[in-house]
Design an enzyme around this catalytic site. Structure first.
Site, PDB file in Angstrom:
ATOM      1  N   GLY A 260       0.836  -1.203   0.000  1.00  0.00           N
ATOM      2  CA  GLY A 260       0.000   0.000   0.000  1.00  0.00           C
ATOM      3  C   GLY A 260       0.863   1.242   0.000  1.00  0.00           C
ATOM      4  N   GLY A 261       1.953   1.194  -0.755  1.00  0.00           N
ATOM      5  CA  GLY A 261       2.997   2.213  -0.681  1.00  0.00           C
ATOM      6  C   GLY A 261       2.746   3.490  -1.438  1.00  0.00           C
ATOM      7  CG  ASP A 283      -1.373   1.811  -3.519  1.00  0.00           C
ATOM      8  OD1 ASP A 283      -2.604   1.884  -3.728  1.00  0.00           O
ATOM      9  OD2 ASP A 283      -0.808   2.352  -2.553  1.00  0.00           O
ATOM     10  CG  ASP A 314      -7.676  -5.553  -2.238  1.00  0.00           C
ATOM     11  OD1 ASP A 314      -7.309  -5.228  -1.102  1.00  0.00           O
ATOM     12  OD2 ASP A 314      -8.876  -5.670  -2.569  1.00  0.00           O
ATOM     13  CG  HIS A 334      -3.322   5.771  10.580  1.00  0.00           C
ATOM     14  ND1 HIS A 334      -2.931   7.071  10.769  1.00  0.00           N
ATOM     15  CD2 HIS A 334      -3.328   5.585   9.229  1.00  0.00           C
ATOM     16  CE1 HIS A 334      -2.734   7.653   9.604  1.00  0.00           C
ATOM     17  NE2 HIS A 334      -2.959   6.778   8.653  1.00  0.00           N
TER      18      HIS A 334
END
Length: 448
Positions: A260-261, A283, A314, A334
């Site tokens: 997810g960079g 990503d 994903d 987060h």
């Protein structure tokens, strides 16, 4: 008078005075003045570097915390409560000023400033309203009112400068944030999506609907923020939206997976310092297209040598890379609830080797209450300095940003900024063990 009250006031005042002495000592030794609030921020000023020293940073935190607590102690609680209930005005006005490029117009006007009539003329907005907006910001030390209705930049407002001529910003609004430092974009995003979503916090608590966040109610959508941002009509919002680990210890050829960079700007910076590291940026499809462009422009040697790969992935599906030395999750955890984070972590754990490490870069939320020292049982690096009494142990408003983020994460994404204990728990559920903490916001979890 109650002696305990006076004692507290004096102690807070003494903390401020001692911190001022420390700061003045550092600047006197360097024979430099403290940067002025009235002057625009100049990152090249050597005096700015002194603000990053350990002594001055510590003194700054103490001043911020003590000044806030001192004010709260002596002010009318009614006035304090009313002020707090209307703090949204600052966010709204700050976004408005940024959207109509006031900072850039005033930068070009110089220290003498510019009348609100002239500022407003460029954006074709109401000059009286703009003056009222800038005045409210000025009383909160953002911008300066140098004469009635004449405004200039100051230290705080100037950091929102997009670094472009105002003419270019007005002529090409769609790309006004492209190529900027990103701070103005972040402020506009916080004061837009986040503020609107957080405004619905009480509504979603009192009248909850399954799966509905403050963001959903504010924008009348059932989509997640990510899906909403990828709508064709929200391209501008997507554009706007859009370390403590010893990487040199990894053997040459080790694989870093930036999960997810985004465009991979952090992993690129790591690769620049560690050219023997192989990088895989993962990503969604649209983001990966941008990532390829970014790496070709900023580290073409890594692309040409095939030391970087780009994968559409994903992270709720099985992790395809099975030989990673490190999986990195930067500001990912987060965004999501514990249940969803565990799914992400489980996919990584299933693909991990016994030696694979997980690097999580996120903030640690600290309690406003004093807690006992855990002693030898503490996770290495997890013990944080604590402010002296009578300050709040976490420095209160001096470190308020992460607490703002925490509520925003809930309202916008259903996520959470976690305490150390919460990190330990969610990592364990995902199959990982938190082995040490690094710096102010980094976590390294070894596979268990």
């Amino acid at each position: 008078m109650r002696s305990i009250g006076i004692s507290t006031l004096r102690r807070l005042g003494n903390i401020i005075n001692e911190a001022i002495d420390e700061m003045e000592g550092v600047y006197a030794t360097a024979e430099m003045p403290l940067p002025s609030l009235d002057a625009p921020f100049n990152p090249a000023d050597p005096a700015e570097a002194l603000l990053q020293t350990t002594i001055v940073e510590g003194a700054t935190l103490n001043i911020m915390a003590a000044a806030s607590q001192l004010s709260a102690t002596v002010a009318s609680p009614v006035v304090s409560a009313l002020h707090a209930s209307q703090a949204y005005h600052i966010s709204a006005c700050l976004r408005a000023a940024s959207e109509v490029n006031v900072v850039e117009v005033l930068r070009e006007a110089g220290p003498a400033g510019l009348h609100a009539n002239e500022i407003a003329a460029l954006s074709k907005t109401d000059p009286l309203l703009l003056a009222r907006i800038l005045r409210l910001l000025a009383i909160h030390n953002i911008f300066r009112e140098v004469k009635p209705n004449v405004f200039a930049n100051n230290r705080i407002s100037s950091v929102l400068d997009k670094g472009k001529p105002s003419k270019a910003l007005f002529e090409n609004r769609d790309n006004r944030l492209t190529g900027t430092s990103g701070l103005a974009a972040l402020v506009e995003c916080f004061a837009d999506h986040n503020m609107k979503g957080v405004a619905m916090l009480a509504d979603t608590m009192l009248h909850p609907k399954e799966g509905e966040l403050g963001f959903n109610r504010a924008y009348c959508t059932t989509e997640s923020l990510w899906d909403w941002l990828h709508r064709p009509e929200n391209v501008y919002q997507l554009q706007r939206f859009d370390i403590g680990f010893n990487w040199s210890d990894l053997p040459a050829g080790s694989v870093l997976v930036d999960v997810g960079g985004g465009i991979g700007h952090i992993s690129l910076a790591i690769a620049q310092k560690n050219p023997g590291l192989r990088v895989i940026v993962q990503d969604l499809e649209d983001t990966i297209k941008d990532s390829k462009i970014y790496w070709n422009e900023n580290l073409p040697s890594h692309v040409e040598s095939r030391m970087v790969d780009f994968q559409v992935h994903d992270f709720y599906t099985a992790q395809p890379v099975l030989n990673a030395a490190v999986f990195m999750l930067r500001h990912i955890i987060h965004d999501w609830s514990d249940e969803l984070v565990v799914k992400i972590l489980r996919h990584l754990r299933d693909a991990a080797q016994p030696t694979t490490k997980l690097v999580v870069i996120d903030k640690i939320l600290v309690s406003a209450a004093r807690v006992p020292d855990p002693g030898e049982e503490a996770i290495p690096g997890s013990i944080r300095p604590s402010a002296q009494a009578p300050l709040l142990p976490n420095w209160g408003v001096g470190k308020a940003e992460v607490y703002y983020h925490d509520v925003s994460m809930h309202c916008i994404l259903g996520g959470v900024e976690r305490t150390l204990e919460q990190f330990v728990e969610v990592l364990a559920k995902g199959g990982w063990k938190l082995s040490r903490c690094l710096g102010d916001e980094s976590h390294c979890g070894n596979s268990s």
